[in-house]
Structure formats: structure tokens, C-alpha cells
Design a protein around this motif. Structure first.
Motif, short mmCIF file in Angstrom:
data_model
loop_
_atom_site.label_atom_id
_atom_site.label_comp_id
_atom_site.label_asym_id
_atom_site.label_seq_id
_atom_site.Cartn_x
_atom_site.Cartn_y
_atom_site.Cartn_z
N THR A 88 0.83 -1.21 0.00
CA THR A 88 0.00 0.00 0.00
C THR A 88 0.86 1.26 0.00
O THR A 88 0.38 2.33 -0.36
N ARG A 89 2.12 1.13 0.41
CA ARG A 89 3.01 2.29 0.46
C ARG A 89 4.16 2.08 -0.53
O ARG A 89 4.98 1.18 -0.36
N GLU A 111 0.20 -2.18 -6.24
CA GLU A 111 -0.12 -1.22 -5.19
C GLU A 111 -1.64 -1.11 -5.03
O GLU A 111 -2.38 -1.06 -6.02
N ALA A 112 -2.09 -1.12 -3.78
CA ALA A 112 -3.52 -1.00 -3.48
C ALA A 112 -3.72 0.06 -2.41
O ALA A 112 -2.81 0.34 -1.61
N ASP A 113 -4.92 0.65 -2.39
CA ASP A 113 -5.22 1.68 -1.39
C ASP A 113 -5.58 1.09 -0.04
O ASP A 113 -5.32 1.68 1.00
N ARG A 114 -6.18 -0.12 -0.07
CA ARG A 114 -6.67 -0.72 1.17
C ARG A 114 -5.95 -2.03 1.44
O ARG A 114 -5.57 -2.76 0.51
N GLU A 116 -7.27 -4.66 2.64
CA GLU A 116 -8.13 -5.76 2.18
C GLU A 116 -7.80 -6.13 0.74
O GLU A 116 -7.81 -7.32 0.37
N ASP A 117 -7.48 -5.12 -0.08
CA ASP A 117 -7.12 -5.39 -1.47
C ASP A 117 -5.74 -6.04 -1.56
O ASP A 117 -5.49 -6.85 -2.46
N VAL A 118 -4.85 -5.68 -0.65
CA VAL A 118 -3.53 -6.33 -0.62
C VAL A 118 -3.69 -7.81 -0.34
O VAL A 118 -3.06 -8.66 -0.98
N LEU A 119 -4.56 -8.15 0.62
CA LEU A 119 -4.82 -9.56 0.93
C LEU A 119 -5.40 -10.29 -0.28
O LEU A 119 -5.02 -11.43 -0.58
N THR A 120 -6.32 -9.64 -0.99
CA THR A 120 -6.91 -10.26 -2.19
C THR A 120 -5.85 -10.50 -3.25
O THR A 120 -5.78 -11.59 -3.85
N ASN A 121 -5.00 -9.50 -3.49
CA ASN A 121 -3.94 -9.66 -4.48
C ASN A 121 -2.94 -10.73 -4.06
O ASN A 121 -2.43 -11.48 -4.91
N PHE A 122 -2.66 -10.79 -2.77
CA PHE A 122 -1.76 -11.81 -2.23
C PHE A 122 -2.30 -13.20 -2.53
O PHE A 122 -1.58 -14.07 -3.05
N GLU A 123 -3.56 -13.42 -2.23
CA GLU A 123 -4.16 -14.73 -2.45
C GLU A 123 -4.21 -15.09 -3.93
O GLU A 123 -3.89 -16.22 -4.32
#
Length: 251
Positions: A88-89, A111-114, A116-123
Motif C-alpha cells: 500500500t506504500r 499497489e492497493a489503497d486498502r 483488504e485489497d492487498v490480501l486479495t492480491n496476495f491470495e
């Protein structure tokens, strides 16, 4: 006879698909550190592919966080294929990662703003199966989310690393909560190696293996990653029996 031939053909096709996805050889394999004292504490003799691992800095400041990021960079630099780094940063310093063996042409930044989106991209990155490794910078890692990530890693054979980063010291308490990660590491900065002349020697870290599923807890004084992602062991490595005495309590 016909059924046997069909089954053999299907099995062959599955094996070819796994090879194309890069998962066939990775399941059950490990990425060793090449240091017997460390690998001996890990089941299988290294960090398991097809598994989730957790790494955090030894404090809430940027110095320890940078050491943890470089430790992770050195690990994923020794995998084969592109590396997906979710964050996110956008504050990673690419030249520093390259000095730890992870060159910019291998890294795909998402890069994600939230968070929750980082977790989604991770998965999603773990499920893809065609990557050398997937890294995600996270403040929190709930047990349910970590189980999904572990299952995704198991399905693809990809190594996943949750790099815990905090914006404020109070958030570090979350690192004490249980997760489904196979290993959990904490990296702290130590004084650099002494030189016979004035100057700054090789950076040194205290690497604490806080948790290893079916393995042993331990801590080691190590030299920072070199240009190939390799660490070195200080002659003063400490075994797991002394860990409780020297570990810092974030809880």
C-alpha cells in the motif's frame, strides 16, 4: 485395458500442466539458507515451498522494518521466476533490494489503497502458480485470512511471505496473534561487523525464528544478505534455549 490407458493419459497431462505452472517440482521442496545451524531448525531443512511464512521487524521504526524487508528480498531472490510484491506504500528502494539479490526486472509491484485489497492480491498471486514467490506488506493478518493464504500456497506450490509493517508502535501487538503461517520470523538490527580500519562493516541482524511448524524456535546473529541473497552466520549464533531471555515482547 482402455480405462488404464485413459487414466495414464490423464495423469500424464496433469503432470505436464503442473510442470508448466511450476508447481510439480516445488511441492514438498524447501528453500534452504545454506547454513546448517539455521536449516537444521526448520522441518525439511529450509523454508517450505507451498507455504505461508511471516516476517516482521524487531521494532516499529523504519530501521528494523527495512532489515525485515531486505531479509525477505534475499529469500525471494533465491527463487526462480518473477516475484509479485503487494503493498500500500510505494516506499521500497529498488537499489537496496538489488543489493540483496532481488533485481528490478524480476519484481512486479501491485499497489492497493486498502489492506483488504492487498490480501486479495496476495491470495490471487499465490493461486496463480507461475511465480517464484509472492510477498505482501500487511499490518494485520487475521487467522481466517492466513488460512486462505496457506491453502492457496499449498495448491500452487508457491512460497508466500507476509511482511508485517506497522504505521504506529501500537499495531505491533498484532504480531503476537496466532496465524496459519508455517514459520514466523522477527528481524532486528545489530551493530555492523567491525572493520580493521575506520568505516562501516557489513550490516548484521538478529534473526529470531519465533515459530516453526514441526520445527524448533531459535535465534541467530547473521550478516545481512549479499548480492546473491545469501546471509552469513555470526560465530555468536544463539540457540532456542536462550530465545525467551533475549526476545522482545510485543504483546
Amino acid at each position: 485395458m482402455l480405462n488404464a490407458a485413459v487414466n495414464a493419459t490423464i495423469a500424464d497431462l496433469r503432470e505436464r500442466i503442473q510442470r508448466l505452472e511450476g508447481t510439480a517440482a516445488r511441492k514438498g521442496e524447501v528453500l534452504s539458507f545454506g547454513i546448517a545451524e539455521i536449516d537444521g531448525k526448520l522441518p525439511g531443512g529450509g523454508l517450505a515451498f507451498g507455504a505461508l511464512h511471516e516476517v516482521a521487524g524487531g521494532g516499529g521504526d523504519a530501521v528494523h522494518g527495512a532489515a525485515a524487508a531486505l531479509f525477505v528480498a534475499g529469500i525471494v531472490a533465491r527463487t526462480k521466476g518473477d516475484v509479485l510484491w503487494c503493498l500500500t506504500r510505494p516506499d521500497l528502494f529498488a537499489p537496496a533490494l538489488a543489493q540483496a539479490g532481488l533485481h528490478h526486472d524480476r519484481v512486479i509491484y501491485v499497489e492497493a489503497d486498502r489492506e483488504e485489497d492487498v490480501l486479495t492480491n496476495f491470495e490471487e498471486g499465490l493461486r496463480f502458480g507461475g511465480l517464484g514467490a509472492v510477498v505482501a506488506e500487511l499490518v494485520r493478518l487475521p487467522m481466517t485470512a492466513s488460512r486462505r493464504l496457506q491453502l492457496a500456497a499449498e495448491a500452487s506450490g508457491t512460497i508466500g511471505i507476509a511482511l508485517r509493517r506497522w504505521r504506529r508502535p501500537t499495531e505491533a501487538a498484532d504480531f503476537g496473534q496466532p496465524t496459519a503461517a508455517t514459520t514466523r520470523w522477527r528481524i532486528s538490527v545489530l551493530p555492523s561487523e567491525p572493520l580493521p580500519v575506520p568505516g562501516i562493516g557489513r550490516a548484521r541482524w538478529l534473526a529470531e525464528l519465533i515459530r516453526a511448524r514441526a520445527g524448533e524456535a531459535a535465534e541467530f546473529e547473521i550478516g545481512a544478505c549479499d548480492a546473491t541473497g545469501r546471509i552469513s552466520l555470526s560465530p555468536h549464533a544463539i540457540n532456542g534455549q536462550d530465545q525467551a531471555r533475549r526476545s522482545r515482547n510485543f504483546g
